[in-house]
Scaffold this active site. Structure first.
Site, PDB file in Angstrom:
ATOM      1  N   HIS A  17       0.866  -1.187   0.000  1.00  0.00           N
ATOM      2  CA  HIS A  17       0.000   0.000   0.000  1.00  0.00           C
ATOM      3  C   HIS A  17       0.900   1.235   0.000  1.00  0.00           C
ATOM      4  CE1 HIS A  17      -2.818   2.964   1.766  1.00  0.00           C
ATOM      5  NE2 HIS A  17      -3.785   2.158   1.382  1.00  0.00           N
ATOM      6  N   ASP A  31       2.984  -4.454   8.181  1.00  0.00           N
ATOM      7  CA  ASP A  31       1.784  -3.641   7.989  1.00  0.00           C
ATOM      8  C   ASP A  31       0.590  -4.591   8.119  1.00  0.00           C
ATOM      9  OD1 ASP A  31      -0.462  -2.451   6.927  1.00  0.00           O
ATOM     10  OD2 ASP A  31       0.533  -1.664   5.145  1.00  0.00           O
ATOM     11  N   GLN A  37      -4.526  -5.020   6.851  1.00  0.00           N
ATOM     12  CA  GLN A  37      -5.514  -5.936   6.265  1.00  0.00           C
ATOM     13  C   GLN A  37      -5.490  -7.319   6.911  1.00  0.00           C
ATOM     14  OE1 GLN A  37      -7.845  -5.007   4.266  1.00  0.00           O
ATOM     15  NE2 GLN A  37      -7.067  -3.007   3.663  1.00  0.00           N
ATOM     16  N   LYS A  93     -10.550  -0.336  10.296  1.00  0.00           N
ATOM     17  CA  LYS A  93     -10.632  -1.578   9.519  1.00  0.00           C
ATOM     18  C   LYS A  93     -10.920  -2.778  10.424  1.00  0.00           C
ATOM     19  CE  LYS A  93      -7.359   0.119   6.076  1.00  0.00           C
ATOM     20  NZ  LYS A  93      -8.157   0.539   4.921  1.00  0.00           N
ATOM     21  N   CYS A 139      -4.834   2.535  -3.665  1.00  0.00           N
ATOM     22  CA  CYS A 139      -3.607   3.069  -3.054  1.00  0.00           C
ATOM     23  C   CYS A 139      -2.473   2.059  -3.159  1.00  0.00           C
ATOM     24  CB  CYS A 139      -3.821   3.468  -1.587  1.00  0.00           C
ATOM     25  SG  CYS A 139      -5.057   4.724  -1.382  1.00  0.00           S
TER      26      CYS A 139
HETATM   27  N1  PLP Z   1      -1.742  -0.633   4.604  1.00  0.00           N
HETATM   28  C1  PLP Z   1      -2.679  -1.337   3.967  1.00  0.00           C
HETATM   29  C2  PLP Z   1      -2.348  -2.722   3.489  1.00  0.00           C
HETATM   30  C3  PLP Z   1      -3.946  -0.812   3.774  1.00  0.00           C
HETATM   31  O1  PLP Z   1      -4.876  -1.525   3.137  1.00  0.00           O
HETATM   32  C4  PLP Z   1      -4.218   0.492   4.245  1.00  0.00           C
HETATM   33  C5  PLP Z   1      -5.527   1.113   3.998  1.00  0.00           C
HETATM   34  O2  PLP Z   1      -6.262   0.717   3.122  1.00  0.00           O
HETATM   35  C6  PLP Z   1      -3.214   1.179   4.902  1.00  0.00           C
HETATM   36  C7  PLP Z   1      -1.984   0.598   5.072  1.00  0.00           C
HETATM   37  C8  PLP Z   1      -3.440   2.561   5.440  1.00  0.00           C
HETATM   38  O3  PLP Z   1      -4.394   2.530   6.440  1.00  0.00           O
HETATM   39  P1  PLP Z   1      -4.967   3.889   7.056  1.00  0.00           P
HETATM   40  O4  PLP Z   1      -5.429   4.706   5.889  1.00  0.00           O
HETATM   41  O5  PLP Z   1      -6.074   3.445   7.929  1.00  0.00           O
HETATM   42  O6  PLP Z   1      -3.852   4.536   7.801  1.00  0.00           O
END
Ligand code: PLP
Length: 420
Positions: A136, A213, A216, A239, A377
């Site tokens: 991401h 990270d 998900q 999430k 993203c």
């Molecule tokens: N990492 C992953 C794999 C994500 O799917 C997301 C959000 O979709 C993020 C990071 C960023 O999360 P946030 O926007 O809640 O900080």
């Protein structure tokens, strides 16, 4: 793949999953959209909320005080609820101590925190940061900023045609210069579940510190940071069925202690004079200013809810749904589904030949079906598969087989409209 194996084992032994009872806990699911019962399949973007609202209301209507500073009743209640949420997050992750839980605004801020503090203090020109091709943007850009500041370089482990990073490729990108390896546990764009425990072992052997990270994975898999072996783990409240604007960075205590602060301000200090400031102990050193108190309390309520449901049972149910979705969607003519990793969550990233993903999502919306269309993203992985965007259906434990059928019917309708 320890997580998925244990899910399969649990599936065999588990109690039946009463999806209708679970759905009753999520008020937003019971609405009509465009005259149809809502089918919410955009859980990877943000998930619907259960008992969280009551916790927020209770804080704002009864316990509204600032934390860690007021001696009055309301402040004490607020502090207790905030710190209880920290202990809940600790239990949710299987972390050793509450002080290893730092509240952040979300995954994005958690990764930025590590890059700006640990990264800036430890990386030098010529060092390497290992990422994968399915990250991401939140797990790419903070490291690029760090690389620009320090002269370090990004190394990227490439993704194969199934949407996996093979171990040989991962190891090929590691070197004695790798100081940080940062990778997603589950890809938001493809649903691939990465073997993060094995990757962590390899990265540690090369001398790197590992950030996972978990944006998900935390909503879909039982997480034990000890079993993953990583050094940092980040996830977002919204999430995991909690509020927006709150998230968690878990870090090993000894690393957090050695890291410089992220932001300066109230609560992160032990003492301040114009000559010198000393910092508070962890985790407060990283929580400058009045935090999102209600958000943390709401996140704690969401995590308690998940613990009551049982993440292993929820994950086993989702694996069933993923299998059913694959069966239903695979035969649809003209629908290509990118990322068919062997270990996956219930995410379907779809391309309908000749139809823009936004048009797919718009037609589905008229049927009351909420999906996401775009690059999610994660532009590098879209480039890897040669598409600018996909239509993504991402499921959660409150979705049903009937909803998967509605998605399949909706996609047939899209094809009829655009392809005749
Ligand atoms: N990492 C992953 C794999 C994500 O799917 C997301 C959000 O979709 C993020 C990071 C960023 O999360 P946030 O926007 O809640 O900080």
């Amino acid at each position: 793949m320890a997580n998925v194996v244990s899910i399969a084992a649990a599936a065999a032994a588990s109690l039946p999953w009463d999806v209708e009872a679970v759905r009753a806990d999520f008020p937003a699911l019971a609405q009509l959209v465009n005259g149809h019962p809502l089918v919410y399949l955009d859980n990877a973007a943000t998930a619907q909320k259960p008992a969280v609202l009551a916790a927020l209301e209770n804080y704002y209507q009864r316990d509204c005080g600032n934390i860690h500073r007021s001696v009055h009743q309301l402040g004490e209640r607020a502090t207790e609820a905030y710190e209880r949420a920290r202990r809940t997050a600790q239990a949710f992750l299987g972390a050793a101590e509450p002080r290893e839980i730092v509240f952040t605004r979300g995954t994005t801020e958690a990764i930025n925190l590590v890059a700006a503090t640990y990264g800036a203090a430890n990386l030098r020109a010529g060092d390497e940061i290992l990422l994968t091709g399915m990250e991401h943007h939140s797990n790419i850009v903070p490291w690029q900023l760090l690389a620009e500041r320090t002269g370090a370089r990004l190394q990227v482990a490439q993704v194969n045609d199934r949407g996996e990073v093979e171990m040989e490729e991962f190891e090929r990108q590691l070197s004695p210069r790798t100081k940080i390896a940062a990778f997603g546990h589950v890809s938001n764009a493809l649903g691939t579940v990465n073997p993060v425990a094995e990757w962590t072992e390899r990265a540690h052997a090369a001398g790197a510190v590992v950030l996972v990270d978990g944006a998900q994975s935390a909503p879909h898999l039982p997480i034990q940071v000890g079993a993953l072996g990583c050094d940092f783990f980040a996830f977002s409240g919204h999430k995991v069925f909690g509020p927006t604007g709150i998230g968690v960075l878990w870090g090993r205590a000894e690393l957090l202690e050695a890291m410089p602060p992220f932001q300066g301000g109230g609560d992160m200090i032990a003492s301040v004079s114009f000559e010198r400031t000393t910092y508070n102990r962890i985790p407060y050193k990283f929580e400058a200013g009045t935090p999102h108190i209600a958000g943390a309390i709401g996140l704690g309520a969401a995590l308690e809810y998940l613990q009551t449901l049982g993440m292993t049972r929820a994950a086993a149910y989702e694996q069933e749904l993923a299998r059913y979705g694959a069966e239903r969607l695979a035969p649809l003519p003209g629908v290509r589904w990118i990322g068919q990793a062997r270990e996956r969550t219930a995410v379907f990233s779809l391309v309908i030949e000749g139809v823009h993903p936004h048009d797919v999502a718009t037609v589905l919306d008229t049927e009351g079906i909420a999906v996401r269309a775009g690059h999610h993203c994660a532009q590098p992985i879209m480039d890897r598969f040669g598409v600018p965007a996909t239509t993504r259906a991402s499921l959660a434990f409150y979705n049903t087989r009937g909803e998967v059928d509605r998605l399949a019917e909706g996609l047939e309708k899209v094809r009829r409209i655009f392809q005749g």
